[in-house]
Write a protein that holds these residues in place. Structure first.
Motif, PDB file in Angstrom:
ATOM      1  N   ALA A  40       0.850  -1.184   0.000  1.00  0.00           N
ATOM      2  CA  ALA A  40       0.000   0.000   0.000  1.00  0.00           C
ATOM      3  C   ALA A  40       0.891   1.241   0.000  1.00  0.00           C
ATOM      4  O   ALA A  40       2.050   1.177   0.431  1.00  0.00           O
ATOM      5  CB  ALA A  40      -0.906  -0.015   1.214  1.00  0.00           C
ATOM      6  N   PRO A  41       0.368   2.372  -0.452  1.00  0.00           N
ATOM      7  CA  PRO A  41       1.180   3.599  -0.473  1.00  0.00           C
ATOM      8  C   PRO A  41       1.730   3.926   0.910  1.00  0.00           C
ATOM      9  O   PRO A  41       0.997   3.930   1.900  1.00  0.00           O
ATOM     10  CB  PRO A  41       0.180   4.659  -0.939  1.00  0.00           C
ATOM     11  N   GLY A  42       3.029   4.184   0.968  1.00  0.00           N
ATOM     12  CA  GLY A  42       3.655   4.563   2.227  1.00  0.00           C
ATOM     13  C   GLY A  42       3.917   3.429   3.187  1.00  0.00           C
ATOM     14  O   GLY A  42       4.378   3.655   4.310  1.00  0.00           O
ATOM     15  N   LYS A  43       3.624   2.200   2.746  1.00  0.00           N
ATOM     16  CA  LYS A  43       3.816   1.034   3.623  1.00  0.00           C
ATOM     17  C   LYS A  43       4.786   0.048   2.981  1.00  0.00           C
ATOM     18  O   LYS A  43       5.010   0.065   1.769  1.00  0.00           O
ATOM     19  CB  LYS A  43       2.483   0.351   3.909  1.00  0.00           C
ATOM     20  N   GLU A  44       5.326  -0.837   3.813  1.00  0.00           N
ATOM     21  CA  GLU A  44       6.210  -1.867   3.304  1.00  0.00           C
ATOM     22  C   GLU A  44       5.397  -2.982   2.653  1.00  0.00           C
ATOM     23  O   GLU A  44       4.227  -3.202   2.982  1.00  0.00           O
ATOM     24  CB  GLU A  44       7.063  -2.438   4.446  1.00  0.00           C
ATOM     25  N   ARG A  45       6.061  -3.687   1.742  1.00  0.00           N
ATOM     26  CA  ARG A  45       5.416  -4.836   1.116  1.00  0.00           C
ATOM     27  C   ARG A  45       5.198  -5.922   2.165  1.00  0.00           C
ATOM     28  O   ARG A  45       6.074  -6.177   2.996  1.00  0.00           O
ATOM     29  CB  ARG A  45       6.285  -5.365  -0.023  1.00  0.00           C
ATOM     30  N   GLU A  46       4.024  -6.566   2.105  1.00  0.00           N
ATOM     31  CA  GLU A  46       3.708  -7.595   3.088  1.00  0.00           C
ATOM     32  C   GLU A  46       3.169  -8.842   2.394  1.00  0.00           C
ATOM     33  O   GLU A  46       2.532  -8.770   1.338  1.00  0.00           O
ATOM     34  CB  GLU A  46       2.657  -7.086   4.092  1.00  0.00           C
ATOM     35  N   LEU A  47       3.434  -9.976   3.019  1.00  0.00           N
ATOM     36  CA  LEU A  47       2.914 -11.244   2.525  1.00  0.00           C
ATOM     37  C   LEU A  47       1.414 -11.303   2.762  1.00  0.00           C
ATOM     38  O   LEU A  47       0.948 -11.030   3.861  1.00  0.00           O
ATOM     39  CB  LEU A  47       3.605 -12.411   3.230  1.00  0.00           C
ATOM     40  N   VAL A  48       0.680 -11.684   1.731  1.00  0.00           N
ATOM     41  CA  VAL A  48      -0.763 -11.864   1.854  1.00  0.00           C
ATOM     42  C   VAL A  48      -1.095 -13.345   2.046  1.00  0.00           C
ATOM     43  O   VAL A  48      -1.802 -13.729   2.971  1.00  0.00           O
ATOM     44  CB  VAL A  48      -1.492 -11.325   0.612  1.00  0.00           C
ATOM     45  N   ALA A  49      -0.580 -14.160   1.144  1.00  0.00           N
ATOM     46  CA  ALA A  49      -0.843 -15.597   1.196  1.00  0.00           C
ATOM     47  C   ALA A  49       0.217 -16.329   0.393  1.00  0.00           C
ATOM     48  O   ALA A  49       0.767 -15.766  -0.554  1.00  0.00           O
ATOM     49  CB  ALA A  49      -2.231 -15.917   0.643  1.00  0.00           C
ATOM     50  N   SER A  62      -4.582 -10.701   8.685  1.00  0.00           N
ATOM     51  CA  SER A  62      -5.540  -9.681   8.239  1.00  0.00           C
ATOM     52  C   SER A  62      -6.469 -10.167   7.126  1.00  0.00           C
ATOM     53  O   SER A  62      -7.497  -9.536   6.869  1.00  0.00           O
ATOM     54  CB  SER A  62      -4.795  -8.436   7.764  1.00  0.00           C
ATOM     55  N   VAL A  63      -6.121 -11.277   6.467  1.00  0.00           N
ATOM     56  CA  VAL A  63      -6.954 -11.745   5.355  1.00  0.00           C
ATOM     57  C   VAL A  63      -7.550 -13.128   5.606  1.00  0.00           C
ATOM     58  O   VAL A  63      -8.333 -13.621   4.781  1.00  0.00           O
ATOM     59  CB  VAL A  63      -6.162 -11.758   4.026  1.00  0.00           C
ATOM     60  N   LYS A  64      -7.219 -13.754   6.719  1.00  0.00           N
ATOM     61  CA  LYS A  64      -7.743 -15.091   7.013  1.00  0.00           C
ATOM     62  C   LYS A  64      -9.264 -15.076   7.032  1.00  0.00           C
ATOM     63  O   LYS A  64      -9.883 -14.192   7.623  1.00  0.00           O
ATOM     64  CB  LYS A  64      -7.211 -15.594   8.354  1.00  0.00           C
ATOM     65  N   GLY A  65      -9.857 -16.070   6.373  1.00  0.00           N
ATOM     66  CA  GLY A  65     -11.308 -16.161   6.317  1.00  0.00           C
ATOM     67  C   GLY A  65     -11.936 -15.339   5.211  1.00  0.00           C
ATOM     68  O   GLY A  65     -13.129 -15.490   4.929  1.00  0.00           O
ATOM     69  N   ARG A  66     -11.155 -14.463   4.571  1.00  0.00           N
ATOM     70  CA  ARG A  66     -11.683 -13.633   3.482  1.00  0.00           C
ATOM     71  C   ARG A  66     -11.018 -13.953   2.142  1.00  0.00           C
ATOM     72  O   ARG A  66     -11.671 -13.884   1.103  1.00  0.00           O
ATOM     73  CB  ARG A  66     -11.471 -12.149   3.798  1.00  0.00           C
ATOM     74  N   PHE A  67      -9.731 -14.273   2.171  1.00  0.00           N
ATOM     75  CA  PHE A  67      -8.971 -14.544   0.946  1.00  0.00           C
ATOM     76  C   PHE A  67      -8.652 -16.031   0.867  1.00  0.00           C
ATOM     77  O   PHE A  67      -8.424 -16.694   1.886  1.00  0.00           O
ATOM     78  CB  PHE A  67      -7.656 -13.771   0.936  1.00  0.00           C
ATOM     79  N   THR A  68      -8.608 -16.534  -0.358  1.00  0.00           N
ATOM     80  CA  THR A  68      -8.223 -17.927  -0.585  1.00  0.00           C
ATOM     81  C   THR A  68      -7.209 -17.992  -1.722  1.00  0.00           C
ATOM     82  O   THR A  68      -7.482 -17.495  -2.823  1.00  0.00           O
ATOM     83  CB  THR A  68      -9.439 -18.790  -0.948  1.00  0.00           C
ATOM     84  N   ILE A  69      -6.064 -18.605  -1.451  1.00  0.00           N
ATOM     85  CA  ILE A  69      -5.062 -18.818  -2.480  1.00  0.00           C
ATOM     86  C   ILE A  69      -5.196 -20.238  -3.004  1.00  0.00           C
ATOM     87  O   ILE A  69      -5.472 -21.171  -2.240  1.00  0.00           O
ATOM     88  CB  ILE A  69      -3.632 -18.552  -1.942  1.00  0.00           C
ATOM     89  N   SER A  70      -5.024 -20.394  -4.295  1.00  0.00           N
ATOM     90  CA  SER A  70      -5.105 -21.724  -4.898  1.00  0.00           C
ATOM     91  C   SER A  70      -4.180 -21.759  -6.106  1.00  0.00           C
ATOM     92  O   SER A  70      -3.681 -20.720  -6.555  1.00  0.00           O
ATOM     93  CB  SER A  70      -6.536 -22.055  -5.313  1.00  0.00           C
ATOM     94  N   ARG A  71      -3.965 -22.960  -6.616  1.00  0.00           N
ATOM     95  CA  ARG A  71      -3.110 -23.095  -7.791  1.00  0.00           C
ATOM     96  C   ARG A  71      -3.647 -24.213  -8.679  1.00  0.00           C
ATOM     97  O   ARG A  71      -4.325 -25.123  -8.211  1.00  0.00           O
ATOM     98  CB  ARG A  71      -1.676 -23.380  -7.396  1.00  0.00           C
ATOM     99  N   ASP A  72      -3.316 -24.113  -9.969  1.00  0.00           N
ATOM    100  CA  ASP A  72      -3.668 -25.180 -10.895  1.00  0.00           C
ATOM    101  C   ASP A  72      -2.767 -26.383 -10.623  1.00  0.00           C
ATOM    102  O   ASP A  72      -1.561 -26.239 -10.462  1.00  0.00           O
ATOM    103  CB  ASP A  72      -3.467 -24.732 -12.344  1.00  0.00           C
ATOM    104  N   SER A  73      -3.374 -27.554 -10.617  1.00  0.00           N
ATOM    105  CA  SER A  73      -2.609 -28.772 -10.393  1.00  0.00           C
ATOM    106  C   SER A  73      -1.583 -28.962 -11.506  1.00  0.00           C
ATOM    107  O   SER A  73      -1.913 -28.897 -12.685  1.00  0.00           O
ATOM    108  CB  SER A  73      -3.556 -29.974 -10.341  1.00  0.00           C
ATOM    109  N   GLY A  74      -0.331 -29.123 -11.115  1.00  0.00           N
ATOM    110  CA  GLY A  74       0.705 -29.400 -12.102  1.00  0.00           C
ATOM    111  C   GLY A  74       1.184 -28.189 -12.873  1.00  0.00           C
ATOM    112  O   GLY A  74       1.910 -28.343 -13.856  1.00  0.00           O
ATOM    113  N   GLU A  88      -8.899  -1.024   3.499  1.00  0.00           N
ATOM    114  CA  GLU A  88      -7.493  -1.257   3.860  1.00  0.00           C
ATOM    115  C   GLU A  88      -6.830  -2.357   3.039  1.00  0.00           C
ATOM    116  O   GLU A  88      -5.627  -2.589   3.176  1.00  0.00           O
ATOM    117  CB  GLU A  88      -7.366  -1.577   5.353  1.00  0.00           C
ATOM    118  N   ASP A  89      -7.584  -3.040   2.194  1.00  0.00           N
ATOM    119  CA  ASP A  89      -6.997  -4.007   1.262  1.00  0.00           C
ATOM    120  C   ASP A  89      -6.452  -3.324   0.009  1.00  0.00           C
ATOM    121  O   ASP A  89      -5.826  -3.988  -0.826  1.00  0.00           O
ATOM    122  CB  ASP A  89      -8.044  -5.054   0.848  1.00  0.00           C
TER     123      ASP A  89
END
Length: 115
Positions: A40-49, A62-74, A88-89
């Motif tokens: 975010a502007p004026g803030k350090e980069r942070e891990l989301v997921a 801060s994102v638990k229960g709201r964001f979901t990370i996923s990936r394509d198999s293979g 704030e997101d």
């Protein structure tokens, strides 16, 4: 050469949803850990997921229960489903692929949460 291309950012109202995508191409021979970060502007980069090569996930509190990370198999493609978005997101979201000796980053995509 490895490239990460992100898509899916934009403007959304509070409480809304967005889905970010990131696809890796180039000389990556194995399935590697990937992650989403934001700055975010004026803030350090942070891990989301983050997601391991076998699918284990980890989220910022801060994102638990709201964001979901996923990936394509293979594949070295990763997604971030973002629900119940808050002002704030708002940030530039970037994906990262961790190869054995180097981290590759995408160019970033802007997410703005505003009414």
């Amino acid at each position: 050469q490895v490239q990460l291309v992100e898509s899916g950012g934009g403007l959304v109202q509070p409480g809304g949803s967005l889905r970010l995508s990131c696809a890796a191409s180039g000389r990556i021979f194995f399935i590697r850990p990937m992650a989403w970060y934001r700055q975010a502007p004026g803030k350090e980069r942070e891990l989301v997921a983050e997601i391991s090569s076998t699918g284990t996930t980890n989220y910022a509190d801060s994102v638990k229960g709201r964001f979901t990370i996923s990936r394509d198999s293979g594949k070295n493609s990763v997604y971030l489903q973002m629900n119940s978005l808050k002002p704030e997101d708002t940030a530039v979201y970037s994906c990262k692929l961790s190869d054995f000796t180097f981290d590759y980053w995408g160019q970033g995509t802007q997410v703005t949460v505003s009414s």
